[in-house]
Design a protein around this motif. Structure first.
Motif, PDB file in Angstrom:
ATOM      1  N   ASN A  60       0.869  -1.182   0.000  1.00  0.00           N
ATOM      2  CA  ASN A  60       0.000   0.000   0.000  1.00  0.00           C
ATOM      3  C   ASN A  60       0.904   1.229   0.000  1.00  0.00           C
ATOM      4  N   VAL A  61       0.920   1.971  -1.095  1.00  0.00           N
ATOM      5  CA  VAL A  61       1.809   3.131  -1.222  1.00  0.00           C
ATOM      6  C   VAL A  61       0.989   4.365  -1.585  1.00  0.00           C
ATOM      7  N   SER A  62       1.452   5.509  -1.131  1.00  0.00           N
ATOM      8  CA  SER A  62       0.747   6.762  -1.419  1.00  0.00           C
ATOM      9  C   SER A  62       1.331   7.500  -2.611  1.00  0.00           C
ATOM     10  N   ASP A  63       2.561   7.191  -2.998  1.00  0.00           N
ATOM     11  CA  ASP A  63       3.217   7.906  -4.096  1.00  0.00           C
ATOM     12  C   ASP A  63       2.816   7.299  -5.437  1.00  0.00           C
ATOM     13  N   ASP A  64       2.306   8.102  -6.338  1.00  0.00           N
ATOM     14  CA  ASP A  64       1.819   7.615  -7.627  1.00  0.00           C
ATOM     15  C   ASP A  64       2.930   6.978  -8.457  1.00  0.00           C
ATOM     16  N   ARG A  65       4.142   7.484  -8.324  1.00  0.00           N
ATOM     17  CA  ARG A  65       5.243   6.938  -9.128  1.00  0.00           C
ATOM     18  C   ARG A  65       5.592   5.517  -8.674  1.00  0.00           C
ATOM     19  N   VAL A  66       5.606   5.288  -7.379  1.00  0.00           N
ATOM     20  CA  VAL A  66       5.865   3.944  -6.868  1.00  0.00           C
ATOM     21  C   VAL A  66       4.696   3.025  -7.204  1.00  0.00           C
ATOM     22  N   ALA A  67       3.479   3.554  -7.144  1.00  0.00           N
ATOM     23  CA  ALA A  67       2.301   2.766  -7.529  1.00  0.00           C
ATOM     24  C   ALA A  67       2.404   2.326  -8.981  1.00  0.00           C
ATOM     25  N   ALA A  68       2.959   3.191  -9.845  1.00  0.00           N
ATOM     26  CA  ALA A  68       3.120   2.843 -11.262  1.00  0.00           C
ATOM     27  C   ALA A  68       4.144   1.723 -11.437  1.00  0.00           C
ATOM     28  N   ILE A  69       5.209   1.772 -10.640  1.00  0.00           N
ATOM     29  CA  ILE A  69       6.193   0.695 -10.675  1.00  0.00           C
ATOM     30  C   ILE A  69       5.544  -0.629 -10.272  1.00  0.00           C
ATOM     31  N   ASN A  70       4.791  -0.595  -9.189  1.00  0.00           N
ATOM     32  CA  ASN A  70       4.139  -1.816  -8.709  1.00  0.00           C
ATOM     33  C   ASN A  70       3.130  -2.348  -9.723  1.00  0.00           C
ATOM     34  N   LYS A  71       2.423  -1.452 -10.375  1.00  0.00           N
ATOM     35  CA  LYS A  71       1.456  -1.879 -11.392  1.00  0.00           C
ATOM     36  C   LYS A  71       2.160  -2.618 -12.520  1.00  0.00           C
ATOM     37  N   HIS A  72       3.308  -2.093 -12.929  1.00  0.00           N
ATOM     38  CA  HIS A  72       4.055  -2.755 -13.990  1.00  0.00           C
ATOM     39  C   HIS A  72       4.548  -4.131 -13.537  1.00  0.00           C
ATOM     40  N   ILE A  73       5.112  -4.212 -12.325  1.00  0.00           N
ATOM     41  CA  ILE A  73       5.609  -5.489 -11.816  1.00  0.00           C
ATOM     42  C   ILE A  73       4.487  -6.517 -11.781  1.00  0.00           C
ATOM     43  N   ASN A  74       3.294  -6.097 -11.389  1.00  0.00           N
ATOM     44  CA  ASN A  74       2.159  -7.017 -11.277  1.00  0.00           C
ATOM     45  C   ASN A  74       1.686  -7.548 -12.623  1.00  0.00           C
ATOM     46  N   GLN A  75       2.191  -6.978 -13.710  1.00  0.00           N
ATOM     47  CA  GLN A  75       1.818  -7.447 -15.045  1.00  0.00           C
ATOM     48  C   GLN A  75       2.909  -8.310 -15.675  1.00  0.00           C
ATOM     49  N   THR A  76       4.004  -8.534 -14.960  1.00  0.00           N
ATOM     50  CA  THR A  76       5.133  -9.256 -15.528  1.00  0.00           C
ATOM     51  C   THR A  76       5.186 -10.694 -15.028  1.00  0.00           C
ATOM     52  N   ASN A  77       6.064 -11.478 -15.664  1.00  0.00           N
ATOM     53  CA  ASN A  77       6.329 -12.854 -15.236  1.00  0.00           C
ATOM     54  C   ASN A  77       7.657 -13.001 -14.507  1.00  0.00           C
ATOM     55  N   PHE A  78       8.598 -12.082 -14.774  1.00  0.00           N
ATOM     56  CA  PHE A  78       9.938 -12.212 -14.223  1.00  0.00           C
ATOM     57  C   PHE A  78      10.378 -10.883 -13.626  1.00  0.00           C
ATOM     58  N   VAL A  79      10.884 -10.952 -12.397  1.00  0.00           N
ATOM     59  CA  VAL A  79      11.384  -9.758 -11.713  1.00  0.00           C
ATOM     60  C   VAL A  79      12.836 -10.009 -11.341  1.00  0.00           C
ATOM     61  N   ALA A  80      13.740  -9.218 -11.898  1.00  0.00           N
ATOM     62  CA  ALA A  80      15.169  -9.364 -11.620  1.00  0.00           C
ATOM     63  C   ALA A  80      15.585  -8.399 -10.518  1.00  0.00           C
ATOM     64  N   TYR A  81      16.333  -8.922  -9.555  1.00  0.00           N
ATOM     65  CA  TYR A  81      16.961  -8.097  -8.533  1.00  0.00           C
ATOM     66  C   TYR A  81      18.476  -8.061  -8.701  1.00  0.00           C
ATOM     67  N   ASP A  82      18.986  -8.884  -9.601  1.00  0.00           N
ATOM     68  CA  ASP A  82      20.423  -9.063  -9.792  1.00  0.00           C
ATOM     69  C   ASP A  82      20.628  -9.381 -11.277  1.00  0.00           C
ATOM     70  N   PRO A  83      21.680  -8.827 -11.926  1.00  0.00           N
ATOM     71  CA  PRO A  83      21.889  -9.095 -13.359  1.00  0.00           C
ATOM     72  C   PRO A  83      22.013 -10.573 -13.704  1.00  0.00           C
ATOM     73  N   ARG A  84      22.445 -11.401 -12.752  1.00  0.00           N
ATOM     74  CA  ARG A  84      22.619 -12.824 -13.050  1.00  0.00           C
ATOM     75  C   ARG A  84      21.299 -13.512 -13.385  1.00  0.00           C
ATOM     76  N   PHE A  85      20.199 -12.960 -12.914  1.00  0.00           N
ATOM     77  CA  PHE A  85      18.894 -13.579 -13.180  1.00  0.00           C
ATOM     78  C   PHE A  85      18.579 -13.585 -14.670  1.00  0.00           C
ATOM     79  N   PHE A  86      19.002 -12.530 -15.376  1.00  0.00           N
ATOM     80  CA  PHE A  86      18.775 -12.495 -16.822  1.00  0.00           C
ATOM     81  C   PHE A  86      19.495 -13.647 -17.510  1.00  0.00           C
ATOM     82  N   ASN A  87      20.699 -13.986 -17.045  1.00  0.00           N
ATOM     83  CA  ASN A  87      21.458 -15.071 -17.655  1.00  0.00           C
ATOM     84  C   ASN A  87      20.906 -16.444 -17.295  1.00  0.00           C
ATOM     85  N   ILE A  88      20.331 -16.565 -16.101  1.00  0.00           N
ATOM     86  CA  ILE A  88      19.749 -17.848 -15.700  1.00  0.00           C
ATOM     87  C   ILE A  88      18.489 -18.145 -16.509  1.00  0.00           C
TER      88      ILE A  88
END
Length: 403
Positions: A60-88
């Motif tokens: 639950n966030v009040s900032d619209d910009r962070v809400a937009a980030i979360n909206k995008h993440i919720n539409q994806t299948n893969f979330v990378a936190y580290d560059p190695r994930f792209f290679n895996i």
């Protein structure tokens, strides 16, 4: 080089956020790249909050910009936190739901590669007969045809499964007039053979998961989960315990116990490290979630005998490898190259086996779809859980261990 880490364009009225910092060749509709090198994520403006059981993008966030980030993440299948994930995972991987099933626990997946079949179960209440199940799902991978089978004699409440040497090796919670047991099942004849159901004449509590080493020895987690759902009539003889069973003598040994609840168990490719998940945050009798409960992934070393050179049934150097970013890790499996895959909450996390960092997450879309356990092919994996069965195809790294 990854020059950008989650670039969010200036957000003005009517504008939409741009989350396009994934490497070239990766589809931004399926991928998100999340890093605290973006100041907006390192220091979130305004109000924000979530529980330990919720996904970060469900905050639950009040900032619209962070809400937009979360909206995008919720539409994806893969979330990378580290560059190695792209290679895996690689740029060609896709997530597809093969079967839509009831929003209850589905467990114990086994991939019978020589038959192109996925065997798994529906587990616990409210399904079955008073929550007890004596049938199992068989999914034909090529046709996507789903059937139900029963073993001879019937096998109740399978909770964990590993396919090895042409047989399903399963552990159960027990059932009507049966305590928990270890068994093998022939996936052609569906004949079940029970090979262990006691620890020196003491019943097990309710088995949860199973791992097998390269010698065929078993590692079994005995948990409160099945007992907490009243799947058998036996009491609670011990705390949640990890057992070692020698495959030659069928002699069992208590290796470790947890104050919370034993659940997923897996070994490193060389068999020198054991990973064990503690899911004590999910309490039983009464059934409830506890934010302060255990959500831990532990690592242990398995020492080598100075006399025989074989691994000893002893755990040393216990260390907390990770706590799940969200929820807890139910099923835990290790890939051929040593990456740890932990299923729980809305995702399957991929963890570095040395540092415990989560390098990325595979999402199933939320809205009640929760992964519970996983099984590997070579460049694909199957996920079973609340909501059905999913296949992640065209993974770049090789996953399945050599048989």
């Amino acid at each position: 080089m990854f020059l950008n880490y989650l670039v969010l364009a200036t957000l003005i009225v009517g504008a939409r956020s741009q989350l396009d910092a994934v490497p070239v060749g990766f589809d931004t509709s399926r991928w998100a790249w999340v890093s605290n090198e973006d100041p907006l994520l390192a220091v979130i403006p305004g109000y924000f909050n979530r529980s330990s059981f919720d996904a970060p993008s469900a905050a639950n966030v009040s900032d619209d910009r962070v809400a937009a980030i979360n909206k995008h993440i919720n539409q994806t299948n893969f979330v990378a936190y580290d560059p190695r994930f792209f290679n895996i995972i690689g740029p060609n991987a896709t997530v597809r739901q093969l079967q839509k099933l009831a929003f209850q626990v589905h467990e114990a997946p086994c991939y019978v590669h020589d038959q192109s079949k996925l065997v798994f179960v529906e587990w616990g209440p409210p399904g079955g007969v008073n929550g007890s199940h004596d049938w199992h799902y068989v999914l034909d991978i090529e046709s996507n045809n789903l059937a139900k089978v029963q073993t001879t004699p019937p096998t109740h409440n399978i909770h964990g499964c590993v396919y090895r040497n042409g047989k399903l090796h399963v552990v159960t919670d027990g059932g009507p007039n049966e305590s928990a047991y270890l068994a093998t099942i022939d996936p052609i004849t569906w004949k079940r053979t029970t090979i262990l159901n006691n620890y020196y004449e003491r019943p097990f509590m309710s088995f949860n998961d199973i791992e097998i080493d390269d010698k065929g020895n078993y590692y079994l987690t005995d948990s409160r989960s099945g007992w907490g759902r009243d799947l058998n009539s036996y009491g609670v003889p011990t705390k949640p315990t990890l057992y070692f069973v020698n495959t030659t003598t069928m002699r069992a040994k208590e290796l470790w116990y947890l104050e919370g609840n034993t659940n997923g168990v897996s070994l490193s490719p060389d068999g020198s490290t054991l990973y064990l998940s503690d899911t004590g945050a999910s309490e039983v009798k009464p059934s409830r979630r506890n934010d302060q409960g255990q959500r831990d992934l532990w690592a242990f070393d398995l020492p080598t005998s100075s006399k025989t050179g074989e691994k000893l049934p002893v755990l040393t150097n216990r260390r907390l490898l990770a706590r799940a970013i969200q929820y807890f890790y139910d099923g835990v499996r290790v890939s051929r190259n040593g990456w740890i895959f932990g299923a729980g909450g809305e995702v399957v996390d991929v963890l570095d086996p040395e540092s415990g960092w989560v390098v990325g997450s595979i999402r199933l879309g939320g809205v009640g779809n929760d992964p519970v356990n996983i099984v590997f092919g070579d460049h694909e994996m199957w996920i079973v859980g609340k909501g059905g069965v999913w296949q992640v195809s065209n993974i770049q790294d090789i996953l399945g261990k050599e048989l």
